[in-house]
Scaffold this motif. Structure first.
Motif, PDB file in Angstrom:
ATOM      1  N   GLY A  21       0.804  -1.257   0.050  1.00 31.86           N
ATOM      2  CA  GLY A  21      -0.027  -0.040   0.143  1.00 31.86           C
ATOM      3  C   GLY A  21       0.750   1.260   0.017  1.00 31.86           C
ATOM      4  O   GLY A  21       0.286   2.348   0.048  1.00 31.86           O
ATOM      5  N   ASP A  22       2.165   1.282   0.111  1.00 33.16           N
ATOM      6  CA  ASP A  22       3.112   2.435   0.294  1.00 33.16           C
ATOM      7  C   ASP A  22       4.102   2.338  -0.988  1.00 33.16           C
ATOM      8  O   ASP A  22       5.076   2.927  -1.192  1.00 33.16           O
ATOM      9  CB  ASP A  22       3.716   2.328   1.458  1.00 33.16           C
ATOM     10  CG  ASP A  22       4.618   1.144   1.776  1.00 33.16           C
ATOM     11  OD1 ASP A  22       4.550   0.215   0.962  1.00 33.16           O
ATOM     12  OD2 ASP A  22       5.509   1.194   2.605  1.00 33.16           O
ATOM     13  N   GLY A  23       3.613   1.506  -2.060  1.00 32.32           N
ATOM     14  CA  GLY A  23       4.445   1.443  -3.200  1.00 32.32           C
ATOM     15  C   GLY A  23       5.512   0.287  -3.295  1.00 32.32           C
ATOM     16  O   GLY A  23       6.220  -0.072  -4.211  1.00 32.32           O
ATOM     17  N   THR A  24       5.494  -0.339  -2.238  1.00 33.51           N
ATOM     18  CA  THR A  24       6.281  -1.604  -1.977  1.00 33.51           C
ATOM     19  C   THR A  24       5.646  -2.687  -1.618  1.00 33.51           C
ATOM     20  O   THR A  24       4.313  -2.694  -1.900  1.00 33.51           O
ATOM     21  CB  THR A  24       7.194  -1.485  -0.569  1.00 33.51           C
ATOM     22  OG1 THR A  24       6.405  -1.618   0.535  1.00 33.51           O
ATOM     23  CG2 THR A  24       8.062  -0.092  -0.700  1.00 33.51           C
ATOM     24  N   ARG A  25       6.171  -3.921  -1.819  1.00 29.80           N
ATOM     25  CA  ARG A  25       5.491  -5.170  -1.720  1.00 29.80           C
ATOM     26  C   ARG A  25       6.435  -6.176  -1.142  1.00 29.80           C
ATOM     27  O   ARG A  25       7.533  -6.090  -1.020  1.00 29.80           O
ATOM     28  CB  ARG A  25       5.203  -5.455  -3.047  1.00 29.80           C
ATOM     29  CG  ARG A  25       6.468  -5.922  -3.979  1.00 29.80           C
ATOM     30  CD  ARG A  25       6.132  -6.001  -5.301  1.00 29.80           C
ATOM     31  NE  ARG A  25       7.322  -6.176  -6.095  1.00 29.80           N
ATOM     32  CZ  ARG A  25       7.695  -7.079  -6.991  1.00 29.80           C
ATOM     33  NH1 ARG A  25       6.824  -8.052  -7.333  1.00 29.80           N
ATOM     34  NH2 ARG A  25       8.845  -7.055  -7.895  1.00 29.80           N
ATOM     35  N   THR A  26       5.756  -7.254  -0.357  1.00 32.44           N
ATOM     36  CA  THR A  26       6.331  -8.203   0.181  1.00 32.44           C
ATOM     37  C   THR A  26       6.424  -9.393  -0.861  1.00 32.44           C
ATOM     38  O   THR A  26       5.504  -9.559  -1.711  1.00 32.44           O
ATOM     39  CB  THR A  26       5.367  -8.900   1.350  1.00 32.44           C
ATOM     40  OG1 THR A  26       5.686  -7.998   2.318  1.00 32.44           O
ATOM     41  CG2 THR A  26       6.310 -10.099   1.756  1.00 32.44           C
ATOM     42  N   VAL A  27       7.828 -10.034  -0.908  1.00 33.60           N
ATOM     43  CA  VAL A  27       7.961 -10.874  -2.310  1.00 33.60           C
ATOM     44  C   VAL A  27       8.665 -12.087  -1.541  1.00 33.60           C
ATOM     45  O   VAL A  27       9.477 -12.047  -0.894  1.00 33.60           O
ATOM     46  CB  VAL A  27       8.857 -10.123  -3.178  1.00 33.60           C
ATOM     47  CG1 VAL A  27       9.200 -11.223  -4.424  1.00 33.60           C
ATOM     48  CG2 VAL A  27       8.211  -8.976  -3.975  1.00 33.60           C
ATOM     49  N   PHE A 183      19.280 -13.187  -0.798  1.00 32.44           N
ATOM     50  CA  PHE A 183      18.600 -11.770  -0.888  1.00 32.44           C
ATOM     51  C   PHE A 183      17.114 -12.058  -0.408  1.00 32.44           C
ATOM     52  O   PHE A 183      16.390 -13.027  -0.684  1.00 32.44           O
ATOM     53  CB  PHE A 183      18.516 -11.247  -2.157  1.00 32.44           C
ATOM     54  CG  PHE A 183      20.011 -10.783  -2.535  1.00 32.44           C
ATOM     55  CD1 PHE A 183      20.750  -9.697  -2.138  1.00 32.44           C
ATOM     56  CD2 PHE A 183      20.653 -11.558  -3.108  1.00 32.44           C
ATOM     57  CE1 PHE A 183      21.968  -9.546  -2.558  1.00 32.44           C
ATOM     58  CE2 PHE A 183      21.980 -11.341  -3.777  1.00 32.44           C
ATOM     59  CZ  PHE A 183      22.677 -10.548  -3.287  1.00 32.44           C
ATOM     60  N   PRO A 184      16.214 -10.828  -0.076  1.00 28.95           N
ATOM     61  CA  PRO A 184      15.007 -10.943   0.097  1.00 28.95           C
ATOM     62  C   PRO A 184      14.305 -11.267  -1.016  1.00 28.95           C
ATOM     63  O   PRO A 184      14.799 -10.932  -2.245  1.00 28.95           O
ATOM     64  CB  PRO A 184      14.557  -9.567   0.458  1.00 28.95           C
ATOM     65  CG  PRO A 184      15.786  -9.114   1.123  1.00 28.95           C
ATOM     66  CD  PRO A 184      17.179  -9.440   0.460  1.00 28.95           C
ATOM     67  N   GLY A 185      13.305 -12.196  -1.060  1.00 32.54           N
ATOM     68  CA  GLY A 185      12.631 -12.774  -2.421  1.00 32.54           C
ATOM     69  C   GLY A 185      13.198 -14.121  -2.647  1.00 32.54           C
ATOM     70  O   GLY A 185      12.443 -14.731  -3.397  1.00 32.54           O
ATOM     71  N   ASN A 186      14.453 -14.490  -2.207  1.00 32.84           N
ATOM     72  CA  ASN A 186      14.813 -16.072  -2.371  1.00 32.84           C
ATOM     73  C   ASN A 186      14.110 -16.846  -1.484  1.00 32.84           C
ATOM     74  O   ASN A 186      14.107 -18.139  -2.048  1.00 32.84           O
ATOM     75  CB  ASN A 186      16.135 -16.075  -2.088  1.00 32.84           C
ATOM     76  CG  ASN A 186      17.113 -15.443  -3.210  1.00 32.84           C
ATOM     77  OD1 ASN A 186      17.799 -14.649  -3.061  1.00 32.84           O
ATOM     78  ND2 ASN A 186      16.964 -16.231  -4.362  1.00 32.84           N
ATOM     79  N   SER A 187      13.467 -16.605  -0.432  1.00 35.17           N
ATOM     80  CA  SER A 187      12.887 -17.467   0.542  1.00 35.17           C
ATOM     81  C   SER A 187      11.726 -18.182  -0.181  1.00 35.17           C
ATOM     82  O   SER A 187      10.992 -17.595  -0.694  1.00 35.17           O
ATOM     83  CB  SER A 187      12.628 -16.772   1.644  1.00 35.17           C
ATOM     84  OG  SER A 187      13.636 -16.627   2.681  1.00 35.17           O
ATOM     85  N   GLN A 278      14.470 -13.748   5.420  1.00 39.61           N
ATOM     86  CA  GLN A 278      14.093 -12.918   4.351  1.00 39.61           C
ATOM     87  C   GLN A 278      12.974 -13.206   3.747  1.00 39.61           C
ATOM     88  O   GLN A 278      12.681 -14.567   3.248  1.00 39.61           O
ATOM     89  CB  GLN A 278      15.155 -12.701   3.453  1.00 39.61           C
ATOM     90  CG  GLN A 278      16.521 -12.384   3.935  1.00 39.61           C
ATOM     91  CD  GLN A 278      16.592 -10.977   4.481  1.00 39.61           C
ATOM     92  OE1 GLN A 278      15.721 -10.231   4.235  1.00 39.61           O
ATOM     93  NE2 GLN A 278      17.715 -10.379   5.200  1.00 39.61           N
ATOM     94  N   GLU A 279      12.145 -12.296   3.250  1.00 41.46           N
ATOM     95  CA  GLU A 279      10.846 -12.777   2.447  1.00 41.46           C
ATOM     96  C   GLU A 279      11.167 -12.956   1.028  1.00 41.46           C
ATOM     97  O   GLU A 279      12.133 -12.529   0.566  1.00 41.46           O
ATOM     98  CB  GLU A 279       9.674 -11.515   2.537  1.00 41.46           C
ATOM     99  CG  GLU A 279      10.033 -10.161   1.946  1.00 41.46           C
ATOM    100  CD  GLU A 279      10.765  -9.188   2.873  1.00 41.46           C
ATOM    101  OE1 GLU A 279      11.592  -9.836   4.058  1.00 41.46           O
ATOM    102  OE2 GLU A 279      11.118  -8.085   2.437  1.00 41.46           O
TER     103      GLU A 279
END
Length: 279
Positions: A21-27, A183-187, A278-279
């Protein structure tokens, strides 16, 4: 024909995301497994790290499906995935002690066909059957920092060497280390051995694993020590993916615990305890 597990897993691996909601995202990353349901009919199960879904607080996430076009190109076509009910309760199944999650999904037909058969998940004897040990190479798929290999949304394929010993039994050593940057996103991404890795000399010496390779586990964390990234990934053994999928059909039978002391590796114990998921 024996399949190339690397290519098949590329097709079965998807990006998971939820805008904040703030232009970012959980990946995060997930991959599809084909397994019989309680009635024996085939079903498609999405596997990922539990913390990936746990960090997504809204009812719907997005799963990054891809469409093959008649001209040979591909298009990125994410679809909504309901992960919580109207009261916020989790709709996925998580392993009781490991960072593994599974949820049954209604995938498009081409993705249902791309799901990897359950028997490609490593069992307790698979590493021995393939003579896999410290120093051998494994491959990993994921979306580091939400980056995909191209506009079609395919995952990025990377590799690293097994950086810990021993690798089993899984009940005593449920995770192992892989020497590559996380990195975040690899998990949640799959870590695997493919028959195409001829340079490693890895070939099965028994029928404990399919001849084209096997899924060793999924990436769950990176190792950090004193806020410093050590460029080492923590992989949760595929046994716990099997157990999580089995939980979709009911509680697991109790088994005697196996307790073992891991061999000393400088910083590894403290780093694992302090590793940032990391997400």
């Amino acid at each position: 024909m024996v399949m190339d597990l690397a290519v098949e897993l590329i097709h079965a691996t998807v990006q998971l995301e939820q805008p904040l909601g703030d232009g970012t995202r959980t990946v995060g990353t997930g991959f599809l497994i084909s397994t019989p349901g309680p009635d024996g009919a085939p079903r498609t199960v999405l596997v990922t790290a539990n913390h990936v879904l746990h960090k997504m607080q809204q009812p719907e996430a997005r799963i990054g499906y891809r469409i093959s076009n008649p001209d040979g190109s591909w298009s990125y076509a994410p679809k909504p995935l309901k992960i919580r009910d109207k009261d916020g309760a989790e709709l996925w199944t998580q392993h009781p002690s490991r960072d593994v999650a599974a949820i049954v999904v209604k995938a498009p037909p081409e993705f249902a066909r791309a799901a990897i058969p359950l028997n490609y998940l490593a069992g307790d004897d698979t590493f021995d059957a393939w003579r896999v040990g410290a120093g051998n190479e494994m491959m990993a798929l994921g979306f580091p920092r939400g980056l995909s290999a191209n506009s079609a949304g395919f995952p990025i394929l990377r590799s690293g060497r097994v950086a810990s010993y021993p690798l089993g039994p899984a009940a005593a050593f449920p995770t192992f280390l892989l020497d590559f940057s996380v990195f975040p996103g690899n998990s949640g991404g799959p870590v695997f051995v493919s028959r195409a890795q001829n340079a490693t000399g890895l070939t099965p010496i028994s029928d404990a694993a399919p001849g084209s390779g096997f899924i060793a586990g999924l990436l769950t964390q990176q190792v950090e020590l004193n806020n410093e990234r050590l460029e080492i990934g923590i992989v949760t053994h595929a046994r716990y993916i099997r157990e999580t999928i089995a939980l979709l059909q009911g509680p697991l039978p109790l088994a005697p615990a196996i307790v073992a002391e891991a061999p000393p590796v400088a910083g590894a114990r403290a780093a694992a305890a302090q590793a940032s998921a990391q997400e």
